[in-house]
Write a protein that holds these residues in place. Structure first.
Motif, short mmCIF file in Angstrom:
data_model
loop_
_atom_site.label_atom_id
_atom_site.label_comp_id
_atom_site.label_asym_id
_atom_site.label_seq_id
_atom_site.Cartn_x
_atom_site.Cartn_y
_atom_site.Cartn_z
N SER A 300 -23.37 -26.27 -53.33
CA SER A 300 -24.75 -26.05 -53.76
C SER A 300 -25.52 -27.35 -53.99
CB SER A 300 -24.77 -25.24 -55.06
OG SER A 300 -24.09 -25.95 -56.09
N TYR A 301 -24.83 -28.44 -54.27
CA TYR A 301 -25.45 -29.74 -54.52
C TYR A 301 -26.54 -29.66 -55.59
CZ TYR A 301 -22.87 -31.46 -50.54
OH TYR A 301 -21.85 -31.80 -49.69
N GLY A 302 -26.27 -28.85 -56.61
CA GLY A 302 -27.20 -28.76 -57.72
C GLY A 302 -28.41 -27.88 -57.46
N CYS A 303 -28.51 -27.29 -56.28
CA CYS A 303 -29.65 -26.42 -55.98
C CYS A 303 -29.49 -25.08 -56.69
CB CYS A 303 -29.75 -26.16 -54.48
SG CYS A 303 -30.15 -27.63 -53.50
N GLU A 304 -30.57 -24.58 -57.27
CA GLU A 304 -30.55 -23.25 -57.83
C GLU A 304 -30.44 -22.23 -56.70
OE1 GLU A 304 -33.77 -22.44 -60.45
OE2 GLU A 304 -33.55 -24.31 -61.56
N GLN A 305 -29.87 -21.07 -57.02
CA GLN A 305 -29.66 -20.05 -56.00
C GLN A 305 -30.98 -19.67 -55.34
OE1 GLN A 305 -26.71 -17.30 -57.05
NE2 GLN A 305 -27.27 -15.76 -55.53
N GLY A 306 -30.99 -19.69 -54.02
CA GLY A 306 -32.19 -19.35 -53.28
C GLY A 306 -33.01 -20.55 -52.83
N PHE A 307 -32.61 -21.77 -53.25
CA PHE A 307 -33.36 -22.97 -52.91
C PHE A 307 -32.49 -23.95 -52.13
CE2 PHE A 307 -35.45 -21.14 -56.56
CZ PHE A 307 -36.80 -21.31 -56.28
N CYS A 308 -33.15 -24.83 -51.40
CA CYS A 308 -32.42 -25.87 -50.67
C CYS A 308 -33.14 -27.20 -50.84
CB CYS A 308 -32.29 -25.52 -49.18
SG CYS A 308 -33.86 -25.31 -48.29
N ILE A 372 -23.78 -35.67 -56.66
CA ILE A 372 -25.00 -34.89 -56.86
C ILE A 372 -24.65 -33.49 -57.38
CG2 ILE A 372 -27.00 -33.85 -55.71
CD1 ILE A 372 -26.98 -36.23 -53.78
N GLY A 373 -23.76 -32.80 -56.66
CA GLY A 373 -23.40 -31.44 -57.07
C GLY A 373 -22.54 -31.40 -58.30
N LYS A 374 -21.54 -32.31 -58.35
CA LYS A 374 -20.62 -32.46 -59.48
C LYS A 374 -19.70 -31.27 -59.70
CE LYS A 374 -23.68 -35.72 -61.79
NZ LYS A 374 -24.55 -36.02 -62.93
N THR A 375 -20.10 -30.07 -59.25
CA THR A 375 -19.26 -28.89 -59.44
C THR A 375 -18.33 -28.66 -58.26
OG1 THR A 375 -20.98 -27.49 -58.48
CG2 THR A 375 -20.99 -27.75 -60.88
N HIS A 376 -18.46 -29.47 -57.21
CA HIS A 376 -17.60 -29.30 -56.04
C HIS A 376 -17.19 -30.68 -55.52
CE1 HIS A 376 -21.07 -30.39 -53.49
NE2 HIS A 376 -21.78 -29.58 -54.26
N ILE A 377 -16.20 -30.70 -54.66
CA ILE A 377 -15.69 -31.97 -54.14
C ILE A 377 -16.65 -32.58 -53.13
CG2 ILE A 377 -14.41 -31.01 -52.17
CD1 ILE A 377 -12.10 -32.95 -53.05
N ALA A 378 -16.67 -33.91 -53.08
CA ALA A 378 -17.50 -34.60 -52.09
C ALA A 378 -16.86 -34.46 -50.71
CB ALA A 378 -17.65 -36.07 -52.45
N GLU A 379 -17.71 -34.37 -49.68
CA GLU A 379 -17.17 -34.25 -48.32
C GLU A 379 -16.50 -35.54 -47.89
OE1 GLU A 379 -18.51 -33.32 -43.69
OE2 GLU A 379 -19.90 -32.91 -45.33
N GLY A 380 -17.13 -36.66 -48.15
CA GLY A 380 -16.57 -37.94 -47.72
C GLY A 380 -17.62 -39.03 -47.76
N VAL A 381 -17.44 -40.04 -46.89
CA VAL A 381 -18.28 -41.24 -46.90
C VAL A 381 -18.73 -41.56 -45.48
CG1 VAL A 381 -18.32 -43.72 -47.39
CG2 VAL A 381 -17.12 -42.18 -48.93
N VAL A 382 -19.94 -42.11 -45.35
CA VAL A 382 -20.43 -42.64 -44.08
C VAL A 382 -20.63 -44.14 -44.24
CG1 VAL A 382 -22.31 -42.66 -42.40
CG2 VAL A 382 -21.56 -40.50 -43.41
#
Length: 422
Positions: A300-308, A372-382
């Motif tokens: 979710s990256y901290g987005c409220e449900q229904g938002f992006c 940013i999301g903090k509730t899920h794992i980071a995908e990685g690094v670029v």
């Protein structure tokens, strides 16, 4: 593009919890092998997220197969999927598959293979390819299957998304003194918007106007490969591209002529549907992971449900002759600040010295909670090389993200919208 690599097995040691297994390393990734492997063995390494060719897998007895009594007499790969996943075997990470060079002897003269060779096919036989699950495309609440879109107006200068190659296999791209930026990779969907010359090829009169009168600019938006001509139509991976329209409108009011912006959209398609599917953390079989992130991962990256939300990672300027100038990262940040849009999160900036130093810096940001999301794992690094004429960036995903990604691809109705699109 997915490839396998002829390489050397390094740092071989005994498995900590299995008498018949060893642990080695390929390109910095840990792999579990059997007791026959030794330090320095040359073989073929298949990274995570690949799929083996059927004939290759059968010749090497890698597919699950049972005898008349129901006993397994084959390998561990599912015959239909044949996919390589990041997994844990008796407590040890296994990130990819390593096989001896001899496994290729029925498909080529293995004496001609050298360390560093990259392989997808040999003498017309498919050895491996990228694994893309053959599932139904996700749709919105109207349950209508999405359809491929067709371009109506031509924007010949609208450049497609550039694939980000794997860092592990491209370390030689970095040169002494290169300016390198590290940014956090985000798990969403790519989008691009530009203000570019608009050409209409409907008739001769339109062509003459394009040639002799002042160039007309217009805003165009697309996904990685597809130009979006309508956000309302029953098209797009999710049934329609309505959720993308707000970013088209946002940049339409802010881009300068010739600018193209590339960005990741994360969060939700609508009130009920996340952009990327959820992952079942229980299948990771790691108590600490579940304790930290719960039973389910939602990106979710901290987005409220229904938002992006959109996060920019690249910008270019293209003139009317098609000459492209890559914006350096500092200019990207400046333009985004002017426009009022965030960039992907920058976590480090440095001059390249050694491969070891680069990887040490990158590894600090793998398998961490997303900042940013903090509730899920980071995908990685670029890792972006900033002092080049063209866009040069390389990605590295965290091990636990790859495990979760493999679980999602095996269980979700629509594992990855961008892979399906391609």
């Amino acid at each position: 593009m997915y490839e396998a690599y002829i390489t050397t097995l390094k740092n071989v040691r005994k498995h900590n919890n299995a008498d018949k297994l060893k642990v080695g390393e390929c390109f910095g990734n840990q792999v579990v092998v059997d007791l026959s492997y030794q330090e320095g063995d040359i073989g073929i390494y298949f990274p995570t997220d690949g799929k083996l060719g059927k004939e290759f897998a059968e010749v090497n007895n890698l597919l699950r197969k049972k005898d008349e009594n129901g006993n397994n007499i084959g390998g561990y790969l599912e015959p239909d999927k044949r996919n390589i996943k990041a997994i844990k075997l008796r407590g040890e990470k296994s990130d990819g598959l390593f096989l001896p060079v001899k496994s290729l002897e029925q498909f080529c003269d293995i004496s001609k293979l050298n360390v560093g060779d990259r392989i997808t096919t040999l003498n017309g036989t498919l050895i491996c390819e990228k694994y893309i699950p053959r599932t139904n495309k996700r749709t919105t609440n109207n349950n209508k299957v999405s359809k491929k879109k067709k371009k109506i107006v031509e924007f010949p200068l609208f450049a497609e998304h550039v694939d980000t190659e794997q860092l592990d296999y491209n370390l030689d791209e970095f040169k002494q003194g290169d300016t390198v930026y590290l940014t956090i990779k985000m798990h969403g969907t790519s989008q691009r918007t530009a203000l570019l010359p608009k050409e209409s090829n409907k008739n001769i009169l339109s062509k003459l106007k394009n040639k002799y009168f002042k160039t007309k600019y217009d805003t165009v938006t697309g996904t990685r490969r597809v130009v979006i001509d309508s956000f309302e139509k029953d098209t797009g991976f999710y049934g329609n591209d309505k959720f993308r329209e707000q970013w088209h409108k946002f940049f339409k009011e802010r881009l300068q002529k010739g600018e193209e912006v590339y960005y990741e959209v994360v969060g939700y398609v609508n009130k009920n549907t996340p952009i990327m599917p959820d992952g079942n953390n229980k299948k990771i079989q790691d108590k600490e992971f579940i304790k930290k992130y719960g039973d389910t991962t939602r990106f979710s990256y901290g987005c409220e449900q229904g938002f992006c939300q959109a996060y920019v990672y690249r910008m270019t300027m293209t003139n009317e002759d098609g000459y492209v100038v890559e914006y350096p990262w500092e200019l990207v940040k400046t333009r985004c600040e002017e426009m009022g849009i965030p960039t992907v999160l920058e976590v480090d900036k440095f001059l390249f010295t050694t491969k070891e130093d680069l990887l040490e810096r990158v590894n600090k940001y793998l398998d961490i909670p997303d900042p940013i999301g903090k509730t899920h794992i980071a995908e990685g690094v670029v890792a972006r090389i900033d002092n080049r004429k063209t866009f040069k960036a390389f990605k590295k995903k965290g091990f636990y993200f790859k495990v979760l990604e493999g679980i999602i691809k095996d269980t979700a109705e629509s594992p990855d919208m961008e892979e399906i699109q391609e």
